[in-house]
Design an enzyme around this catalytic site. Structure first.
Site, PDB file in Angstrom:
ATOM      1  N   ARG A 119       0.854  -1.257   0.113  1.00 46.40           N
ATOM      2  CA  ARG A 119       0.091  -0.071   0.041  1.00 46.40           C
ATOM      3  C   ARG A 119       0.777   1.299   0.040  1.00 46.40           C
ATOM      4  NH1 ARG A 119      -4.564   0.096   4.252  1.00 46.40           N
ATOM      5  NH2 ARG A 119      -5.259   1.816   3.080  1.00 46.40           N
TER       6      ARG A 119
ATOM      7  N   CYS B  94      -1.070   5.918   9.018  1.00 46.56           N
ATOM      8  CA  CYS B  94      -1.602   4.810   8.411  1.00 46.56           C
ATOM      9  C   CYS B  94      -2.777   5.018   7.392  1.00 46.56           C
ATOM     10  CB  CYS B  94      -1.745   3.727   9.549  1.00 46.56           C
ATOM     11  SG  CYS B  94      -3.332   4.084  10.527  1.00 46.56           S
TER      12      CYS B  94
END
Length: 283
Positions: free
Chosen positions: A180, A238
């Protein structure tokens, strides 16, 4: 004070003169599921068995406000958070221990919020519920109301501009999975990639296969290799400020203070004017 507590230490403290308040924060990230697969229900998991005396806390409703331009898990309104903690029996003069189903992310979010809002003694059960070997309870406790009044700290929290600046002037960790960070996949947010200048540091690398945190000296060595020290400015983000809280917790175990960008990638990527970096290079 250590930021985590083992199951055996918790057993001893629960038998002591000032036993901790127990908060059960079982939660899982909601992603697309196969047809017919039921969504995770933390409250049902709690009802099926929890640490004796533990009170269930709903991450989506009590540890975050409604999703929107500020991300998928924005900060809760301070007054509502305080009311939720008081309903759970949280007081300033009594320690708090938080646990979840073992991943540690949700428990870390509760830990971070309580610490940031001024609670002096809160820890996460290392290894979560799977580490608990004593019998579980299905009773629904009714704790006496606590007296905790949240007072948000002046430090420890980053907004988008602060995260961007820290990526240039200090150390900003991206706690998501490497793919990611690199922008190879993005199952949830509008675009893949990372904040320019941020360093990939998946929070999953902070724990052993059994879900317990690595020893403090190993964590310290890992973060030092990545450029973080006790004296430098360190931040974490995050996807939505949950797994990032787990990395802030790991840094605390290592003795390294760190701030959290709560809006994280879900907020950053919602604004097409913000720059996005892809690939393994931070820039």
């Amino acid at each position: 004070m250590n930021a985590i507590i083992s199951a055996s230490e918790l057993v001893d403290e629960l038998a002591g003169a000032n036993p901790p308040v127990l908060l059960d924060v079982r939660w899982q990230l909601s992603t697309a599921k196969a047809a017919g697969a039921p969504p995770f229900d933390g409250r049902a998991e709690y009802a099926a068995g929890h640490l004796p005396g533990a009170v269930y806390v709903d991450l989506d409703r009590e540890l975050a406000s409604a999703p929107g331009v500020n991300g998928r898990h924005p900060l809760p309104e301070v007054g509502e958070f305080g009311a939720a903690m008081r309903r759970a029996g949280v007081s300033h003069g009594r320690p708090v221990v938080v646990y979840d189903g073992g991943q540690g992310w949700a428990a870390a979010r509760a830990w971070w919020l309580l610490r940031w809002t001024g609670h002096p003694n809160v820890r996460v059960l290392d290894g979560g519920l799977p580490s608990w070997e004593a019998p579980l309870s299905t009773d629904g406790p009714a704790p006496a109301a606590g007296d905790f009044t949240p007072a948000p700290g002046a430090t420890g929290l980053l907004d988008a501009d602060g995260a961007a600046a820290l990526a240039r002037s200090g150390v900003l960790f991206d706690a998501r999975a490497g793919e990611r960070y690199r922008g190879e996949v993005e199952p949830i947010d509008p675009v893949g990639g990372h904040i320019p200048g941020a360093l990939s540091a998946p929070t999953t690398d902070n724990v052993a296969p059994d879900g317990h945190f690595l020893p403090a000296e190993e964590l310290r060595a890992r973060f030092k290799t990545l450029g973080a020290t006790e004296d430098g400015a360190v931040g974490v983000y995050c996807g939505s400020g949950v797994s990032g809280a787990h990395e802030v917790l790991a840094l605390a175990v290592a003795g390294i203070p760190a701030a959290l960008y709560v809006g994280s990638w879900s907020e950053w990527s919602s604004d097409p004017a913000r720059p996005v970096a892809v690939g393994p290079d931070p820039q």
